[in-house]
Scaffold this active site. Sequence first.
Site, PDB file in Angstrom:
ATOM      1  CG  HIS A 331      -3.019  -6.477  -4.046  1.00 49.71           C
ATOM      2  ND1 HIS A 331      -2.545  -5.357  -3.189  1.00 49.71           N
ATOM      3  CD2 HIS A 331      -2.951  -6.124  -5.197  1.00 49.71           C
ATOM      4  CE1 HIS A 331      -2.426  -4.348  -3.950  1.00 49.71           C
ATOM      5  NE2 HIS A 331      -2.635  -4.600  -5.204  1.00 49.71           N
ATOM      6  CG  ASP A 387      -2.381  -6.930 -11.752  1.00 50.66           C
ATOM      7  OD1 ASP A 387      -2.303  -6.015 -12.030  1.00 50.66           O
ATOM      8  OD2 ASP A 387      -1.451  -7.367 -10.632  1.00 50.66           O
TER       9      ASP A 387
END
Length: 447
Positions: A331, A387
Amino acid sequence: MTVTQEASPKRESLHIIDDRTGSYYSIPIVNNAINASDFKKVTAPEDKAYPANQTENGLRVYDPGYSNTAVSHSKITYIDGLKGTIQYRGYSINDIVGRKTFIDTAHLLIWGHWPSTAEAETLQQRLDQVPVPQDFVFNVIKSFPRDGSLMGMVIAGLSALQSSDMNAIPAHVGKTIYLNNPELADQQIIRVMANMSMLTAAAYCHHIGRDFTPPRAGLSYIENFLLMTGHVEAATGLPNPRYVNAIERLWVLIADHEMTCSTAALLQTASALPDVISCMVSAISALYGPLHGGAIEVAYKNIESIGSISNVPAKIARVKAGKERLYGYGHRVYRVTDPRFVFIREILNELSEEVEKDPLLKVAFEVDRVASEDEYFTSRNLRPNADLFAAFVYKALGFPPEFILPLSILSRTQGFMAHWREAMGNPPRIWRPGQIYTGDLNKSMDE
């Protein structure tokens, strides 16, 4: 313990000596940040060899991708990527999830405080009172091929909705409307919240060939969305309470995520002071990209392409060799596990009966296990983010993979509205970043 920003922080400064000129500069540091405009004071004689450097106009700050640039002050969401924490208006999501509803959280984000019982009821009533879009709006969505872009349907539906009230468009009425006008801004926020749910549901129904069911007064925001999409139990005609609870918690987790690419796109557009729907279209378009919101759908398809647990080692090997990318891992902000990830796994555990029907989730768990033990990933702080498994929650609830992204955008709408409202209360200033020109100069047409 509540921690508040000091009213008068101690004076700190950055000291600069420009070896081009020998000049000395002192630049104030406030909230561990410097004002980029202060570098305009750092000037040098014109660069005769390449005037495009504009040295006489002050030193520029080059930051591709805004990796270390703050473009605004905000009181909405705080993320600590090193510790893996998220706070909405100072409240940890660890304390919010499971204790507050999604609509309560939306109220907190947009209006800055938890709603009283009366305020929560008023908000729900205002949402219930928003009329269903006119037929021409639905017809725009229905004009798409059923297998066309669901994101495109939502964007087109919003564009059609915009035309249903031309007086809400500043350029049409010839003046700014929403700046420092919270009452009018709030009307548009309610309008967008209600219509985003209806348009997203309408796009889904068109996609699968199902009739759109209008929302019903007395149901919650999420209950109405499930009703509109036809996700109801045959016996009651109402959504499964377990599914409502799962979405409540998931949408609280992803209601806002600070200055994301899409939030920046929304605010970039908002700085020109158009209507809020124009800003939403900008945000949604940014979210469509696979490096941003589209990653949630790509992560699912990435797992789908692996196929079975036996293929996981080969996939990991290709990723380590730089031949492929593992979406759902790593991320831009977090250097530890995405704090939302833990809660999403809890939701999946509670939906175990539905999850068992999706063999790909076992593949995802195996990817997580292998990657969490592999030095390649651990040394690079590549950990799972939201996600990776959020897509499986939607799949367990009966939604197809191609509808994952529209669902994610709907859940983020309230965060977008919070940032738009905050921007409308700030002094107007159009976002107009500069560039560093590196091309040729002074070419002759005769060359």
